[in-house]
Design a protein around this motif. Structure first.
Motif: not given
Length: 361
Positions: A196-200
């Motif tokens: 999720t952090l990578r996508e964010s």
């Protein structure tokens, strides 16, 4: 998790009112209103899960149900607007507040709740690590005691003591499996949060690139506007110079108008003088008629002179006086005609000068 929290488990810790927006999922740029008017937005704390949520309900519709994680960040984008990204909901929430003070209070509460969630996560990880270490130590100690009893004891002792040891080992293995399963679930959870952090981060990178492109576009627009402004300034300077020239020309025209008025006044005076001379000129025919009558009388007298020679002597004096008067009258008349001719010539020259002056203007 139920959208509307049961108050037996979750309690509101902060409540405010704001207009709710969500990012457009297609463009990821424009904001879409989630509520038609300002609605209640609250922070809720779940004591059993030790978690925090932001919840907002518009009538029967849940428009915000966001669980706060330590990785979230609330950003103030203007004096009355703030936003945060929720990777689990795969969206970005925006709140518009009536005042900057309410926005500041909400942001401070978000930071406080975020730190509390981080502290709760750290405590949970410590408990899991402690439980895992305790299970691993128990697993290592149990086989050694079993091996010792099997080496030092006889077959009968093995038969008498094997059952409780195996039960204890099985319970310890079960605990170890539970701890391992919890660790695996935590690993999956952390992997999910990492993804999720990578996508964010990818979305933020894209947004940053778009912002940079927008900045370059506005820089070009600013340069074009500045150049146009410089052109307009130079045009204004030229127009000011033209206005100054026009003002000078107007001043010259005003001077010429005043001079023309003065000349018109002089012309009127000259016309009055000419009118007076004309009136005086009307007397000349009368004088001429008088001269003719005198001449006629002189001729009659001469005729009578032949007939009345005797009366000539008596009338000679009168004739001589009449001749003398006629001579004086002719002299005066000639002088008057000479003066009148000079005045007429002067007036004619003055008219020609006025006509030439009008043509020059």
């Amino acid at each position: 998790i139920s959208p509307v929290p049961p108050y037996s488990r979750e309690q509101p810790i902060f409540t405010t009112r704001a207009h709710v927006f969500q990012i457009d999922p297609s463009t990821k740029k424009n904001w879409v209103p989630a509520s038609k008017q300002a609605v209640t937005v609250s922070y809720f704390y779940d004591s059993t899960r030790n978690s925090y949520r932001i919840i907002s309900v518009d009538g029967a519709k849940v428009i915000i149900n966001s669980t706060i994680t330590p990785n979230m960040t609330f950003t103030k984008t203007s004096q009355k607007f703030g936003q945060w990204a929720d990777s689990r909901a795969n969206t970005v929430f925006g709140l518009g507040f009536p005042s900057e003070q309410q926005l500041t209070k909400f942001a401070e509460k978000f930071q406080e709740v975020k730190e509390a969630a981080k502290l709760a996560r750290d405590r949970s990880q410590e408990k899991i690590e402690t439980s895992s270490n305790h299970s691993q130590e128990s697993g290592r100690e149990t086989p050694s005691s079993t091996r010792a009893s099997s080496v030092n004891g006889t077959d009968d002792e093995k038969a008498s003591h094997g059952g409780p040891a195996e039960a204890h080992l099985k319970s310890e293995n079960d605990k170890l499996k539970i701890a391992l399963a919890q660790s695996s679930s935590n690993v999956k959870k952390w992997e999910t949060e990492l993804q999720t952090l990578r996508e964010s981060n990818a979305r933020l990178t894209t947004a940053l690139q778009e912002s940079a492109a927008s900045i370059e576009h506005w820089k070009k627009q600013f340069s074009a506007c500045k150049e146009e402004n410089d052109q307009l300034r130079s045009k204004i300077d030229e127009l000011e110079e033209q206005c100054n020239e026009i003002n000078k020309e107007k001043e010259r025209n005003a001077q010429l108008s005043r001079r023309l008025q003065e000349l018109e006044t002089e012309l009127q005076d000259k016309e009055l003088e000419l009118e007076e001379l004309r009136k005086q000129g009307e007397i000349i025919p009368q004088l001429m008629s008088e001269c003719e009558s005198v001449s006629q009388q002189l001729q009659a007298a001469e005729k009578k002179n032949k007939d009345l020679e005797e009366k000539v002597r008596t009338l000679r004096t009168e004739v001589e006086e009449s001749k003398h008067r006629q001579t004086n009258l002719k002299t005066e008349l000639k002088n008057f005609l000479d003066v009148l001719d000079g005045k007429i010539d002067e007036l004619h020259d003055f008219r020609q000068g006025l006509s030439k002056l009008g043509v020059d203007n």
